[in-house]
Design an enzyme around this catalytic site. Structure first.
Site, PDB file in Angstrom:
ATOM      1  N   ARG A 147       0.842  -1.209   0.000  1.00  0.00           N
ATOM      2  CA  ARG A 147       0.000   0.000   0.000  1.00  0.00           C
ATOM      3  C   ARG A 147       0.870   1.248   0.000  1.00  0.00           C
ATOM      4  O   ARG A 147       0.544   2.251  -0.625  1.00  0.00           O
ATOM      5  CB  ARG A 147      -0.937  -0.029   1.213  1.00  0.00           C
ATOM      6  CG  ARG A 147      -2.066  -1.040   1.056  1.00  0.00           C
ATOM      7  CD  ARG A 147      -2.965  -1.075   2.273  1.00  0.00           C
ATOM      8  NE  ARG A 147      -3.587   0.218   2.527  1.00  0.00           N
ATOM      9  CZ  ARG A 147      -4.280   0.477   3.652  1.00  0.00           C
ATOM     10  NH1 ARG A 147      -4.393  -0.452   4.588  1.00  0.00           N
ATOM     11  NH2 ARG A 147      -4.834   1.631   3.845  1.00  0.00           N
ATOM     12  N   ASN A 168      -8.117   8.773   6.205  1.00  0.00           N
ATOM     13  CA  ASN A 168      -7.151   8.211   5.257  1.00  0.00           C
ATOM     14  C   ASN A 168      -5.752   8.213   5.871  1.00  0.00           C
ATOM     15  O   ASN A 168      -5.414   9.094   6.656  1.00  0.00           O
ATOM     16  CB  ASN A 168      -7.159   9.011   3.945  1.00  0.00           C
ATOM     17  CG  ASN A 168      -8.531   8.978   3.283  1.00  0.00           C
ATOM     18  OD1 ASN A 168      -9.336   8.088   3.571  1.00  0.00           O
ATOM     19  ND2 ASN A 168      -8.813   9.940   2.435  1.00  0.00           N
ATOM     20  N   HIS A 207      -6.813   7.864  11.766  1.00  0.00           N
ATOM     21  CA  HIS A 207      -6.410   6.456  11.681  1.00  0.00           C
ATOM     22  C   HIS A 207      -4.925   6.298  11.436  1.00  0.00           C
ATOM     23  O   HIS A 207      -4.476   5.229  11.007  1.00  0.00           O
ATOM     24  CB  HIS A 207      -7.216   5.743  10.571  1.00  0.00           C
ATOM     25  CG  HIS A 207      -8.678   5.661  10.899  1.00  0.00           C
ATOM     26  ND1 HIS A 207      -9.630   5.285   9.986  1.00  0.00           N
ATOM     27  CD2 HIS A 207      -9.367   5.945  12.036  1.00  0.00           C
ATOM     28  CE1 HIS A 207     -10.835   5.315  10.549  1.00  0.00           C
ATOM     29  NE2 HIS A 207     -10.698   5.725  11.791  1.00  0.00           N
ATOM     30  N   CYS A 266       7.187   1.060  16.891  1.00  0.00           N
ATOM     31  CA  CYS A 266       7.584  -0.198  17.531  1.00  0.00           C
ATOM     32  C   CYS A 266       6.323  -0.855  18.076  1.00  0.00           C
ATOM     33  O   CYS A 266       5.533  -0.202  18.756  1.00  0.00           O
ATOM     34  CB  CYS A 266       8.562   0.090  18.681  1.00  0.00           C
ATOM     35  SG  CYS A 266       8.787  -1.346  19.753  1.00  0.00           S
ATOM     36  N   CYS A 318      14.326  -2.074  21.042  1.00  0.00           N
ATOM     37  CA  CYS A 318      13.979  -3.176  21.961  1.00  0.00           C
ATOM     38  C   CYS A 318      13.864  -4.519  21.250  1.00  0.00           C
ATOM     39  O   CYS A 318      13.636  -5.551  21.885  1.00  0.00           O
ATOM     40  CB  CYS A 318      12.647  -2.883  22.662  1.00  0.00           C
ATOM     41  SG  CYS A 318      11.209  -3.116  21.582  1.00  0.00           S
ATOM     42  N   THR A 377     -16.738   9.134   2.374  1.00  0.00           N
ATOM     43  CA  THR A 377     -16.666   8.111   3.419  1.00  0.00           C
ATOM     44  C   THR A 377     -18.010   7.399   3.527  1.00  0.00           C
ATOM     45  O   THR A 377     -19.053   8.020   3.412  1.00  0.00           O
ATOM     46  CB  THR A 377     -16.255   8.697   4.791  1.00  0.00           C
ATOM     47  OG1 THR A 377     -16.269   7.647   5.770  1.00  0.00           O
ATOM     48  CG2 THR A 377     -17.161   9.835   5.241  1.00  0.00           C
ATOM     49  N   SER A 378     -17.927   6.094   3.734  1.00  0.00           N
ATOM     50  CA  SER A 378     -19.174   5.311   3.827  1.00  0.00           C
ATOM     51  C   SER A 378     -19.841   5.537   5.173  1.00  0.00           C
ATOM     52  O   SER A 378     -20.977   5.158   5.398  1.00  0.00           O
ATOM     53  CB  SER A 378     -18.864   3.820   3.671  1.00  0.00           C
ATOM     54  OG  SER A 378     -17.911   3.442   4.656  1.00  0.00           O
ATOM     55  N   ASN A 398     -20.740  12.109  -1.752  1.00  0.00           N
ATOM     56  CA  ASN A 398     -20.385  10.688  -1.822  1.00  0.00           C
ATOM     57  C   ASN A 398     -20.946  10.127  -3.116  1.00  0.00           C
ATOM     58  O   ASN A 398     -21.735  10.788  -3.797  1.00  0.00           O
ATOM     59  CB  ASN A 398     -21.001   9.968  -0.603  1.00  0.00           C
ATOM     60  CG  ASN A 398     -20.348   8.631  -0.354  1.00  0.00           C
ATOM     61  OD1 ASN A 398     -20.252   7.842  -1.268  1.00  0.00           O
ATOM     62  ND2 ASN A 398     -19.874   8.413   0.863  1.00  0.00           N
TER      63      ASN A 398
HETATM   64  N1  APR Z   1     -15.827  10.796  -4.678  1.00  0.00           N
HETATM   65  C1  APR Z   1     -16.627  10.750  -3.590  1.00  0.00           C
HETATM   66  N2  APR Z   1     -16.932   9.606  -2.936  1.00  0.00           N
HETATM   67  C2  APR Z   1     -16.391   8.462  -3.423  1.00  0.00           C
HETATM   68  C3  APR Z   1     -15.543   8.423  -4.557  1.00  0.00           C
HETATM   69  C4  APR Z   1     -15.272   9.661  -5.193  1.00  0.00           C
HETATM   70  N3  APR Z   1     -14.488   9.740  -6.291  1.00  0.00           N
HETATM   71  N4  APR Z   1     -15.177   7.125  -4.793  1.00  0.00           N
HETATM   72  C5  APR Z   1     -15.762   6.381  -3.831  1.00  0.00           C
HETATM   73  N5  APR Z   1     -16.496   7.178  -3.014  1.00  0.00           N
HETATM   74  C6  APR Z   1     -17.257   6.800  -1.816  1.00  0.00           C
HETATM   75  C7  APR Z   1     -17.861   5.416  -1.856  1.00  0.00           C
HETATM   76  O1  APR Z   1     -19.175   5.470  -2.416  1.00  0.00           O
HETATM   77  C8  APR Z   1     -17.909   5.059  -0.363  1.00  0.00           C
HETATM   78  O2  APR Z   1     -19.123   5.480   0.233  1.00  0.00           O
HETATM   79  O3  APR Z   1     -16.324   6.781  -0.772  1.00  0.00           O
HETATM   80  C9  APR Z   1     -16.762   5.873   0.241  1.00  0.00           C
HETATM   81  C10 APR Z   1     -15.584   5.015   0.662  1.00  0.00           C
HETATM   82  O4  APR Z   1     -16.020   4.245   1.750  1.00  0.00           O
HETATM   83  P1  APR Z   1     -15.030   3.162   2.384  1.00  0.00           P
HETATM   84  O5  APR Z   1     -14.403   2.376   1.301  1.00  0.00           O
HETATM   85  O6  APR Z   1     -15.806   2.474   3.481  1.00  0.00           O
HETATM   86  O7  APR Z   1     -13.864   4.034   3.056  1.00  0.00           O
HETATM   87  P2  APR Z   1     -13.935   4.849   4.413  1.00  0.00           P
HETATM   88  O8  APR Z   1     -15.308   5.388   4.651  1.00  0.00           O
HETATM   89  O9  APR Z   1     -12.827   5.825   4.370  1.00  0.00           O
HETATM   90  O10 APR Z   1     -13.601   3.720   5.515  1.00  0.00           O
HETATM   91  C11 APR Z   1     -13.449   4.194   6.839  1.00  0.00           C
HETATM   92  O11 APR Z   1     -12.721   2.006   7.530  1.00  0.00           O
HETATM   93  O12 APR Z   1     -11.556   0.250   6.676  1.00  0.00           O
HETATM   94  C12 APR Z   1     -11.518   1.244   7.621  1.00  0.00           C
HETATM   95  O13 APR Z   1      -9.711   2.388   8.562  1.00  0.00           O
HETATM   96  C13 APR Z   1     -10.377   2.163   7.358  1.00  0.00           C
HETATM   97  O14 APR Z   1     -10.305   4.565   7.314  1.00  0.00           O
HETATM   98  C14 APR Z   1     -11.038   3.427   6.865  1.00  0.00           C
HETATM   99  C15 APR Z   1     -12.388   3.373   7.531  1.00  0.00           C
END
Ligand code: APR
Length: 246
Positions: free
Chosen positions: A70, A102, A119, A127, A151, A189-190, A214
């Site tokens: 990653r 992120n 996060h 460590c 350590c 974010t979801s 979103n």
């Molecule tokens: N523009 C806007 N939204 C977008 C785009 C885009 N170009 N591409 C994808 N998305 C939306 C998707 O529809 C989804 O709802 O971004 C969201 C991404 O959701 P996740 O994949 O769940 O990511 P996130 O919400 O950041 O996850 C939160 O979960 O896995 C853990 O620690 C990890 O920080 C992460 C946390």
């Protein structure tokens, strides 16, 4: 941009904007999100297996190599227009608090001054025993993960895994911003992972206007809550241009 007149006005008159970003903001930089079915990283991995203390104890080498992969991905990625627009917004409004889930550091590379990294950051290593950030370590041998020079415990990425607590200071600053802002933008974010997922609700309850940008929402305006189905890399620059045409 007439469809977003309210939003442009809100940006122009905002005193304190709080922004929460998730993997969707980095999607247009080519970094897979977590839960998008077709591109989500989790599609082929089990989060518990890869991003948890148990997973690391079970197979530290696998986890170290997954994060190394990653890190490679992130190193090749560039901030996209969405990141750049958020860095510009910081310069346009009296106060902006950027809170990100992120770990890719793209907000910093785009010019955002001091994002709150809820996060952690994949670019940093700690460590696994002492929790301190380790800047230098010996990777001569082929043993992975490398060992802490202080350590001897395994090194690990400085990210928050499932089941781990978020950095206290970061979380406190994020709650404060959600409570004191007048405009809260939740972007890409979801909204499934707590405690970050509660921030928009806290902002709403504290009297802020909340705008969710979103791909898996339907565009609707029910002030003080707005939802916009759009790609952050496309919409954010347009909003900035419309709000500050100069
Ligand atoms: N523009 C806007 N939204 C977008 C785009 C885009 N170009 N591409 C994808 N998305 C939306 C998707 O529809 C989804 O709802 O971004 C969201 C991404 O959701 P996740 O994949 O769940 O990511 P996130 O919400 O950041 O996850 C939160 O979960 O896995 C853990 O620690 C990890 O920080 C992460 C946390």
């Amino acid at each position: 941009m007439e469809t977003h007149t309210d939003l442009i006005e809100l940006l122009q008159h905002a005193r304190h904007v709080a922004v929460l970003t998730g993997a969707g903001v980095s999607a247009e930089s080519g970094i897979p999100t977590f839960r998008d079915a077709q591109t989500g990283m989790w599609a082929q991995f089990d989060p518990e297996e890869l991003a948890s203390p148990a997973g690391f104890r079970r197979n530290p080498r696998l986890i170290w190599e997954w994060y190394a992969w990653r890190r490679e991905l992130v190193a090749k990625a560039e901030p996209n227009p969405g990141h750049l627009a958020l860095a510009e917004l910081e310069r346009r409004v009296p106060r902006l608090t950027l809170i990100t889930q992120n770990v890719d550091g793209l907000h910093q590379r785009a010019g955002s001054a001091a994002p709150i990294e809820l996060h952690g950051n994949i670019g940093r290593v700690t460590c696994s025993a002492e929790g301190v950030v380790i800047e230098q370590w010996d990777e001569a041998g082929d043993e992975l993960p490398p060992r802490c020079p202080r350590c001897g415990a395994h090194l690990r990425p400085d990210v928050v895994w499932f089941g781990e607590l978020l950095p206290e200071e970061a979380m406190a600053a994020a709650w404060d911003a959600a409570r004191s802002c007048d405009l809260f933008l939740s972007i890409g974010t979801s909204g499934l992972v707590e405690p970050a997922a509660s921030l928009p609700r806290v902002a709403l309850q504290s009297g802020a206007t909340v705008v969710v940008i979103n791909l898996d929402v339907t565009t609707a305006a029910r002030p003080p809550l707005y939802t916009i189905n759009a790609r952050s890399g496309e919409l954010l620059p347009k909003l900035l241009r419309a709000a500050w045409p100069t």
